[in-house]
Write an enzyme that holds these catalytic residues in place. Structure first.
Site, short mmCIF file in Angstrom:
data_model
loop_
_atom_site.label_atom_id
_atom_site.label_comp_id
_atom_site.label_asym_id
_atom_site.label_seq_id
_atom_site.Cartn_x
_atom_site.Cartn_y
_atom_site.Cartn_z
N SER A 132 0.83 -1.20 0.00
CA SER A 132 0.00 0.00 0.00
C SER A 132 0.87 1.25 0.00
O SER A 132 1.97 1.25 0.56
CB SER A 132 -0.87 -0.02 1.27
OG SER A 132 -1.48 1.22 1.47
N LYS A 149 1.93 -3.61 6.84
CA LYS A 149 2.35 -3.70 5.44
C LYS A 149 3.86 -3.48 5.32
O LYS A 149 4.55 -4.16 4.57
CB LYS A 149 1.60 -2.66 4.58
CG LYS A 149 0.13 -2.94 4.42
CD LYS A 149 -0.11 -4.18 3.57
CE LYS A 149 -1.57 -4.58 3.51
NZ LYS A 149 -1.80 -5.87 2.86
N TYR A 202 -2.13 -0.87 10.84
CA TYR A 202 -2.37 -1.41 9.50
C TYR A 202 -1.18 -1.09 8.59
O TYR A 202 -0.59 -1.98 7.96
CB TYR A 202 -3.66 -0.86 8.89
CG TYR A 202 -3.76 -1.16 7.42
CD1 TYR A 202 -4.01 -2.45 6.97
CD2 TYR A 202 -3.54 -0.15 6.46
CE1 TYR A 202 -4.05 -2.74 5.61
CE2 TYR A 202 -3.58 -0.44 5.11
CZ TYR A 202 -3.84 -1.73 4.68
OH TYR A 202 -3.87 -2.03 3.33
P1 NAD Z 1 -11.00 -7.01 1.18
O1 NAD Z 1 -11.22 -6.99 2.65
O2 NAD Z 1 -12.17 -6.83 0.28
O3 NAD Z 1 -10.25 -8.36 0.77
C1 NAD Z 1 -9.40 -9.07 1.63
C2 NAD Z 1 -9.88 -10.51 1.65
O4 NAD Z 1 -9.02 -11.27 2.52
C3 NAD Z 1 -11.31 -10.66 2.19
O5 NAD Z 1 -12.05 -11.44 1.28
C4 NAD Z 1 -11.13 -11.36 3.54
O6 NAD Z 1 -12.23 -12.20 3.84
C5 NAD Z 1 -9.84 -12.13 3.31
N1 NAD Z 1 -9.07 -12.41 4.53
C6 NAD Z 1 -8.75 -11.55 5.53
N2 NAD Z 1 -7.98 -12.17 6.45
C7 NAD Z 1 -7.81 -13.45 6.01
C8 NAD Z 1 -7.12 -14.57 6.52
N3 NAD Z 1 -6.47 -14.51 7.68
N4 NAD Z 1 -7.13 -15.72 5.79
C9 NAD Z 1 -7.81 -15.80 4.63
N5 NAD Z 1 -8.50 -14.77 4.11
C10 NAD Z 1 -8.49 -13.60 4.78
O7 NAD Z 1 -9.88 -5.93 0.86
P2 NAD Z 1 -9.34 -5.37 -0.53
O8 NAD Z 1 -9.69 -3.94 -0.61
O9 NAD Z 1 -9.71 -6.28 -1.63
O10 NAD Z 1 -7.78 -5.44 -0.26
C11 NAD Z 1 -7.00 -6.54 -0.67
C12 NAD Z 1 -5.57 -6.31 -0.19
O11 NAD Z 1 -5.08 -5.08 -0.71
C13 NAD Z 1 -5.43 -6.23 1.33
O12 NAD Z 1 -4.23 -6.86 1.70
C14 NAD Z 1 -5.33 -4.74 1.57
O13 NAD Z 1 -4.62 -4.44 2.74
C15 NAD Z 1 -4.59 -4.27 0.33
N6 NAD Z 1 -4.84 -2.86 0.01
C16 NAD Z 1 -6.13 -2.41 -0.11
C17 NAD Z 1 -6.36 -1.07 -0.39
C18 NAD Z 1 -7.77 -0.53 -0.45
O14 NAD Z 1 -7.95 0.66 -0.26
N7 NAD Z 1 -8.78 -1.35 -0.76
C19 NAD Z 1 -5.28 -0.21 -0.58
C20 NAD Z 1 -3.99 -0.70 -0.47
C21 NAD Z 1 -3.78 -2.04 -0.19
C1 WQD Z 2 -9.74 9.75 0.83
C2 WQD Z 2 -9.94 11.25 1.07
C3 WQD Z 2 -10.28 11.78 3.39
C4 WQD Z 2 -14.07 9.62 3.79
C5 WQD Z 2 -7.21 4.71 3.02
C6 WQD Z 2 -6.15 4.06 3.87
C7 WQD Z 2 -4.99 3.62 3.03
C8 WQD Z 2 -5.45 2.77 1.84
C9 WQD Z 2 -6.61 3.35 1.11
C10 WQD Z 2 -5.15 0.45 2.31
C11 WQD Z 2 -9.20 11.78 2.30
C12 WQD Z 2 -11.53 12.09 2.59
C13 WQD Z 2 -12.91 10.18 3.29
C14 WQD Z 2 -15.12 10.48 4.19
C15 WQD Z 2 -13.78 12.36 3.54
N1 WQD Z 2 -5.89 1.48 2.26
N2 WQD Z 2 -12.77 11.53 3.16
N3 WQD Z 2 -14.93 11.82 4.05
O1 WQD Z 2 -7.45 7.74 3.77
O2 WQD Z 2 -6.48 8.07 1.43
O3 WQD Z 2 -6.62 5.82 2.36
O4 WQD Z 2 -7.63 3.77 2.02
O5 WQD Z 2 -3.98 0.34 2.19
O6 WQD Z 2 -4.12 2.93 3.88
O7 WQD Z 2 -5.72 5.01 4.84
O8 WQD Z 2 -8.70 6.93 1.68
O9 WQD Z 2 -11.03 6.97 0.96
O10 WQD Z 2 -10.53 7.04 3.43
O11 WQD Z 2 -10.01 9.04 2.03
O12 WQD Z 2 -13.65 13.60 3.45
O13 WQD Z 2 -16.16 10.05 4.68
O14 WQD Z 2 -11.34 11.48 1.34
O15 WQD Z 2 -10.05 12.74 4.38
O16 WQD Z 2 -8.78 13.08 2.00
P1 WQD Z 2 -7.27 7.26 2.39
P2 WQD Z 2 -10.15 7.42 2.06
#
Ligand code: NAD
Ligand code: WQD
Length: 338
Positions: A124, A153, A149
């Site tokens: 991330s 990572k 979190y």
């Molecule tokens: P998500 O929660 O939709 O998907 C994660 C999946 O992993 C879920 O289906 C959950 O049931 C499964 N899971 C969780 N813990 C588990 C375990 N111990 N064993 C087996 N399965 C497990 O999330 P997502 O948005 O699809 O994110 C996928 C990956 O990408 C995650 O690692 C997340 O940290 C990373 N990521 C997400 C974002 C975002 O904003 N969505 C941003 C950066 C990184």
């Molecule tokens: C985006 C912008 C908020 C909600 C998060 C995690 C990051 C990554 C992605 C996994 C910001 C603003 C948001 C609301 C708002 N996940 N906002 N009202 O914070 O950039 O990233 O998700 O790795 O680790 O921190 O994403 O969508 O929460 O926010 O004003 O109700 O929208 O302040 O500027 P963020 P977000």
């Protein structure tokens, strides 16, 4: 050869499974369904006309992983499984380190035992913490994460680098996602958060369908173009295609490499709001609230490295992101329970 996708029933995982199946890959999904439902995979099967082998299990369960590695000839693991809610990680850090760090260690040990050496890890942009300046390049300093979190990572990236140094036959790519949004253009699969969404676009789209009353904007006094936070939003299908590109590049990777997956363009909260209103034709009521703890003013990617080395770049712009978000939310106002 088969690809093992951990967390494949989740948001990004399900879209990537779809892209893999469309490429003709065989796919096994391992997911404990802690934040997803198996219906997402049924819909992927419906869309592709192909089947997915599903294991309802946990990455922390070595026996379950062993069974999969014994049963299938796994060439590559794409590792999405983990917990991702920033606020929850502050109140329950052990769960986060258990799932994200300990879970990954178990997976790596089982890969090692099974001699499966190709891995793509969901990292991330949060690993850049507060030390980097925009646009973030992969060589920007990591660390100074603001929550467990993000730290989980960072810790996993460190483990992966150490492993790749000790065992150079491993080929590992960490993909640092920026802000994933949108849904498959069919509107059949998309993001289905539990409870009240933490992220901006799911929140806006739930206001649009009447599930939530109004958007709270977390601060309008940042040093940005209009005072609201700026982020690099990336369409989930571009992300999925980024994983295919990374998978094609894995044979050329000796050791560990990290790549940004973003668009390189930053949009403010107000710009996102207006773009959603344009796509949906719905006016979104909002109020400006104080800043949210831990938020950065602005964050976007330098995407040069992924372009040069993976031959990948995001192609879907903000209008497509909004069209597809709305298409999914409109067709599935209650998510997969609709
Ligand atoms: P998500 O929660 O939709 O998907 C994660 C999946 O992993 C879920 O289906 C959950 O049931 C499964 N899971 C969780 N813990 C588990 C375990 N111990 N064993 C087996 N399965 C497990 O999330 P997502 O948005 O699809 O994110 C996928 C990956 O990408 C995650 O690692 C997340 O940290 C990373 N990521 C997400 C974002 C975002 O904003 N969505 C941003 C950066 C990184
Ligand atoms: C985006 C912008 C908020 C909600 C998060 C995690 C990051 C990554 C992605 C996994 C910001 C603003 C948001 C609301 C708002 N996940 N906002 N009202 O914070 O950039 O990233 O998700 O790795 O680790 O921190 O994403 O969508 O929460 O926010 O004003 O109700 O929208 O302040 O500027 P963020 P977000």
């Amino acid at each position: 050869m088969t690809v093992l996708v951990t967390g494949g029933a989740g948001y990004i995982g399900s879209h990537t499974v779809l892209a893999l199946l469309e490429q003709g890959e065989q796919v096994v999904v391992l997911d404990n369904l802690s934040n997803s439902v198996v219906e997402s995979l049924r819909r992927v099967e419906q869309l592709t006309g192909r089947s997915v082998t599903f294991y309802h299990g946990d990455i922390r369960n070595a026996a379950c992983l062993d069974e999969i590695f014994t049963q299938y000839h796994i060439s590559t693991v794409i590792h999405f499984a983990g917990l991702k809610a920033v606020g929850e990680s502050v109140s329950n850090p052990l769960e986060y380190y258990q799932n994200n760090v300990a879970g990954t260690l178990t997976l790596l040990q089982q890969m090692q035992q099974a001699k499966v050496y190709r891995l793509i890890f969901s990292s991330s942009a949060t690993v850049y913490g507060t030390n980097a300046t925009v646009p973030y390049t992969e060589s920007a300093p990591v660390g100074a994460t603001t929550n467990p979190y993000g730290t989980s990572k960072l810790m996993v990236e460190q483990v992966l680098q150490d492993l790749a140094r000790a065992e150079p036959h491993f080929s590992i790519i960490a993909l640092r996602y920026f802000n994933p949004v949108g849904a498959h253009e069919s509107g059949l699969i998309g993001e289905d958060p539990n409870g009240i969404p933490n992220n901006l676009l799911p929140y806006i789209s739930q206001v649009a369908v009447g599930k939530l009353a109004r958007l709270g904007i977390f601060g309008d006094d940042y040093p940005t173009k209009d005072g609201t936070g700026v982020r690099d939003y990336i369409h989930v299908m571009d992300l999925a295609e980024g994983h295919l590109a990374a998978m094609r590049s894995l044979p050329r990777v000796n050791g560990f490499k990290a790549y940004n997956l973003g668009t390189g363009v930053g949009y403010s909260v107000f710009e996102m709001l207006r773009a959603f209103e344009k796509a949906s034709g719905i006016t979104i009521p909002y109020q400006v609230l104080p800043r949210r703890a831990g938020d950065l003013a602005a964050c976007w990617a330098d995407t040069t490295l992924a372009k040069q080395e993976l031959g990948w770049k995001a192609v879907r712009g903000i209008d497509v992101m909004m069209r597809d978000t709305w298409n999914w939310q409109r067709q599935n106002p209650q998510g997969y329970q609709s």
